[in-house]
Design a protein around this motif. Structure first.
Motif, PDB file in Angstrom:
ATOM      1  N   TYR A 197     -15.667 -23.356  17.294  1.00 29.88           N
ATOM      2  CA  TYR A 197     -14.725 -23.619  18.370  1.00 29.88           C
ATOM      3  C   TYR A 197     -14.537 -22.302  19.122  1.00 29.88           C
ATOM      4  O   TYR A 197     -15.069 -21.278  18.715  1.00 29.88           O
ATOM      5  N   CYS A 245      -8.473 -28.960   6.628  1.00 27.88           N
ATOM      6  CA  CYS A 245      -8.043 -27.902   7.548  1.00 27.88           C
ATOM      7  C   CYS A 245      -6.802 -27.230   6.993  1.00 27.88           C
ATOM      8  O   CYS A 245      -5.735 -27.839   6.972  1.00 27.88           O
ATOM      9  N   ASN A 246      -6.930 -26.008   6.519  1.00 28.83           N
ATOM     10  CA  ASN A 246      -5.769 -25.230   6.077  1.00 28.83           C
ATOM     11  C   ASN A 246      -4.756 -26.004   5.256  1.00 28.83           C
ATOM     12  O   ASN A 246      -3.551 -25.834   5.458  1.00 28.83           O
ATOM     13  N   TRP A 250      -3.059 -30.463   8.588  1.00 29.39           N
ATOM     14  CA  TRP A 250      -2.401 -30.057   9.851  1.00 29.39           C
ATOM     15  C   TRP A 250      -0.895 -29.870   9.638  1.00 29.39           C
ATOM     16  O   TRP A 250      -0.214 -30.759   9.118  1.00 29.39           O
ATOM     17  N   CYS A 304      -2.669 -24.680  14.459  1.00 32.89           N
ATOM     18  CA  CYS A 304      -3.865 -23.967  14.040  1.00 32.89           C
ATOM     19  C   CYS A 304      -4.287 -23.112  15.211  1.00 32.89           C
ATOM     20  O   CYS A 304      -3.968 -23.420  16.353  1.00 32.89           O
ATOM     21  N   ALA A 314      -6.865 -22.732  16.818  1.00 30.51           N
ATOM     22  CA  ALA A 314      -7.725 -23.323  17.850  1.00 30.51           C
ATOM     23  C   ALA A 314      -7.054 -24.508  18.542  1.00 30.51           C
ATOM     24  O   ALA A 314      -7.639 -25.139  19.422  1.00 30.51           O
ATOM     25  N   CYS A 336     -11.188 -31.689  10.741  1.00 29.22           N
ATOM     26  CA  CYS A 336     -10.650 -30.786  11.757  1.00 29.22           C
ATOM     27  C   CYS A 336     -10.374 -31.526  13.067  1.00 29.22           C
ATOM     28  O   CYS A 336     -11.259 -32.158  13.632  1.00 29.22           O
ATOM     29  N   ARG A 337      -9.151 -31.435  13.539  1.00 33.58           N
ATOM     30  CA  ARG A 337      -8.767 -32.111  14.802  1.00 33.58           C
ATOM     31  C   ARG A 337      -9.432 -31.440  16.010  1.00 33.58           C
ATOM     32  O   ARG A 337      -9.804 -32.096  16.977  1.00 33.58           O
ATOM     33  N   CYS A 338      -9.544 -30.137  15.944  1.00 33.28           N
ATOM     34  CA  CYS A 338     -10.141 -29.417  17.075  1.00 33.28           C
ATOM     35  C   CYS A 338     -11.619 -29.791  17.202  1.00 33.28           C
ATOM     36  O   CYS A 338     -12.140 -29.985  18.291  1.00 33.28           O
TER      37      CYS A 338
HETATM   38  S1  SF4 Z   1      -9.971 -25.346  14.068  1.00 30.89           S
HETATM   39 FE1  SF4 Z   1      -9.886 -27.273  13.008  1.00 30.89          FE
HETATM   40  S2  SF4 Z   1     -10.078 -26.726  10.843  1.00 30.89           S
HETATM   41 FE2  SF4 Z   1      -9.567 -24.925  11.934  1.00 30.89          FE
HETATM   42  S3  SF4 Z   1      -7.455 -24.802  11.746  1.00 30.89           S
HETATM   43 FE3  SF4 Z   1      -7.876 -25.883  13.698  1.00 30.89          FE
HETATM   44  S4  SF4 Z   1      -7.838 -28.048  13.222  1.00 30.89           S
HETATM   45 FE4  SF4 Z   1      -7.955 -26.893  11.334  1.00 30.89          FE
END
Ligand code: SF4
Ligand code: SF4
Lengths: 95, 384
Positions: free
Chosen positions: B200, B252-253, B256, B272, B274, B327-329
């Motif tokens: 990303y 993801c971490n 969310w 997050c 991103a 991952c949402r991003c």
């Molecule tokens: S980029 Fe994706 S995996 Fe990384 S913290 Fe953001 S939502 Fe989570």
């Protein structure tokens, strides 16, 4: 290499640089912290770690614990040894 | 928000009230002497003129400690590019945060390092672009960077502060993984993070230049495994492998809005780092909201908390509380829908396409020049 469990009486356990023991008020507990690491201390672990100040010897810590909790040193010694040794293997305590 | 969104929300189970956050990634500035092509900062960088002032950052750190944050990751950009970094560090340490300085090591004088340590810096994380000068400088876009990093690592170790090296891995340096492991030992680091690029920000823009071949990825997995065994007690190696070639997405971490959050140089509070790529979300700012109200009630935090927001195949999947749909991003970047299943997942209709895309990109002999990060998109320098 994992070290053997026995800790000499005169050994002075300490927290290495970058490791901190502190109260986590938001979650009503004590935690031992390293970079990217959180180790949650239960009641017994908290009592032991409160006494790891880099000055008290292992023997002094044991004596303090036995007096505070009116416990028998021979009974608690192996548990405290195992606990500190395990943390030492994770580089969260230095022995 | 559009009407259809509101209707969808009405059917939802309210997300469970979360635990307090454990970690805060404070991006105190986007300024940085390096211009890494995989930078996880957004394409639209915050200029100095919009950065939060000293007092506001101090308030943020106080609020974070109060809220229950344990680890503060002082990051950027290059955090030491801020003149007030020592004052910020001191305040963070005073309010009881465990402080981790994430730095490129470039431009940090010994005097500044001493001041940061005296102020209470607990741990330092140094980025590593390669195992030698040629790769380090080609990746970071900064001549002389390699020697400066080495000198910085020596200075940190000499002062007894625990050092972690963070190596972001991609096509340009994947052949150097064993050499980077050796370097980490030679530098005296206690930990090494072998983090394959996550796509990303700038890395997505440069994906074709960064995507490694699957065989190379597999080899590094073995290399890391054997090094871990060999270096037990000397160096801890944490590794993150690239997910385009995986079967299931990463958690993801911790999920969310579950464990950590970020604050951008201009004060936006993000679930997050991103998350700004998900442009329909409403991000609150520390200039007018507290961290606590944002963490518990901020619309961006509640948007993808828990499982109520999920669509199929996630909604009825047995892994939905294992990876929370990934991952949402990445879902947004690759499918156009932030609530879709992360296309890395084998159950996503886009999964096969993604693997094929990665394989194809990695197979191109000369992917052309990568775009170095910079403040104005369109004016970045293009170089090999
Ligand atoms: S980029 Fe994706 S995996 Fe990384 S913290 Fe953001 S939502 Fe989570
Ligand atoms: S379908 Fe969704 S919940 Fe199930 S494994 Fe894939 S991403 Fe995870």
């Amino acid at each position: 290499m994992d070290r053997p469990n026995a800790i000499a009486d005169e050994t002075v356990p300490a927290l290495p640089r970058g490791v901190k023991f502190r109260e986590d008020k938001a979650r009503s507990r004590f935690v031992l912290l390293g970079p990217e690491r959180i180790f949650e201390a239960d009641a017994i672990a908290t009592e032991i770690l409160k006494r790891v100040d880099g000055k008290a010897s292992f023997k002094a810590i044991l004596t303090d614990l036995t007096q505070t909790f009116t416990a028998d040193e021979a009974t608690i010694r192996p548990d405290v040894e195992a606990f500190l040794t395990d943390l030492a293997n994770k580089q969260m305590v230095s022995l | 928000m559009s009407g259809s969104h509101v209707d969808l929300q009405a059917d939802r189970v309210a997300p469970p009230r979360p635990q307090p956050p454990l970690g805060l990634l404070a991006e105190v500035t986007h300024r940085c002497p390096l211009r890494c092509t995989y930078c996880s900062n957004p394409l639209q960088l915050d200029p100095k003129s919009v950065e939060l002032d000293t007092e506001t950052w101090k308030r943020v750190f106080s609020e974070a400690a109060e809220l229950g944050v344990i680890h503060l990751h002082m990051s950027g950009g290059e955090p030491t590019a801020r003149r007030d970094i020592v004052e910020l560090m001191r305040h963070a340490a005073e309010v009881g945060l465990y402080t981790n300085l994430i730095t490129s090591g470039i431009g940090v004088s010994d005097a500044q390092l001493d001041a940061l340590i005296e102020a209470g810096c607990d741990h330092i994380q140094l980025s590593m672009q390669g195992a030698d000068a040629a790769i380090t400088e080609a990746v970071g876009g900064y001549r002389g960077g390699y020697d400066k990093k080495q000198a910085f690592a020596d200075a940190v170790v000499a002062r007894g502060v625990p050092l972690t090296l963070n190596a972001v891995i991609h096509r340009m340096n994947i052949h150097q993984v064993p050499a980077m492991i050796d370097k980490a030992v030679a530098f005296g680091a206690k930990r090494l993070e072998i983090a394959h690029t996550q796509y990303y920000g700038w890395a997505l823009k440069n994906r074709a230049q960064l995507m490694p071949a699957r065989a190379d990825v597999d080899r590094t997995i073995d290399e890391v495994e054997s090094a871990r065994e060999r270096l037990k007690g000397t160096l801890v190696i944490d590794a993150v492998f690239p997910d385009y070639y995986a079967r299931y997405p990463k958690l993801c971490n911790g999920g969310w809005g579950t464990r950590t959050f970020s604050v951008t140089p201009s004060g936006k509070i993000l679930p997050c780092h991103a998350a700004e790529t998900i442009t329909h979300l409403d991000f609150w700012n520390v200039r007018d909201r507290s961290l606590a109200e944002t963490w518990y009630d901020g619309p961006a935090f509640n948007a993808y908390r828990g499982t109520g927001w999920m669509q199929e195949p996630c909604a009825s999947c047995e892994r939905k509380t294992v990876d929370y749909g990934g991952c949402r991003c990445q879902a947004l970047a690759l499918t156009g829908d932030a609530a879709a299943t992360d296309p890395v997942c084998i159950k996503s209709p886009r999964h096969a396409e993604l693997g094929a895309l990665a394989t194809m990109e990695a197979a191109v002999c000369d992917p052309g020049p990568a775009v170095y990060r910079g403040f104005r998109i369109g004016q970045e320098t293009e170089r090999r």
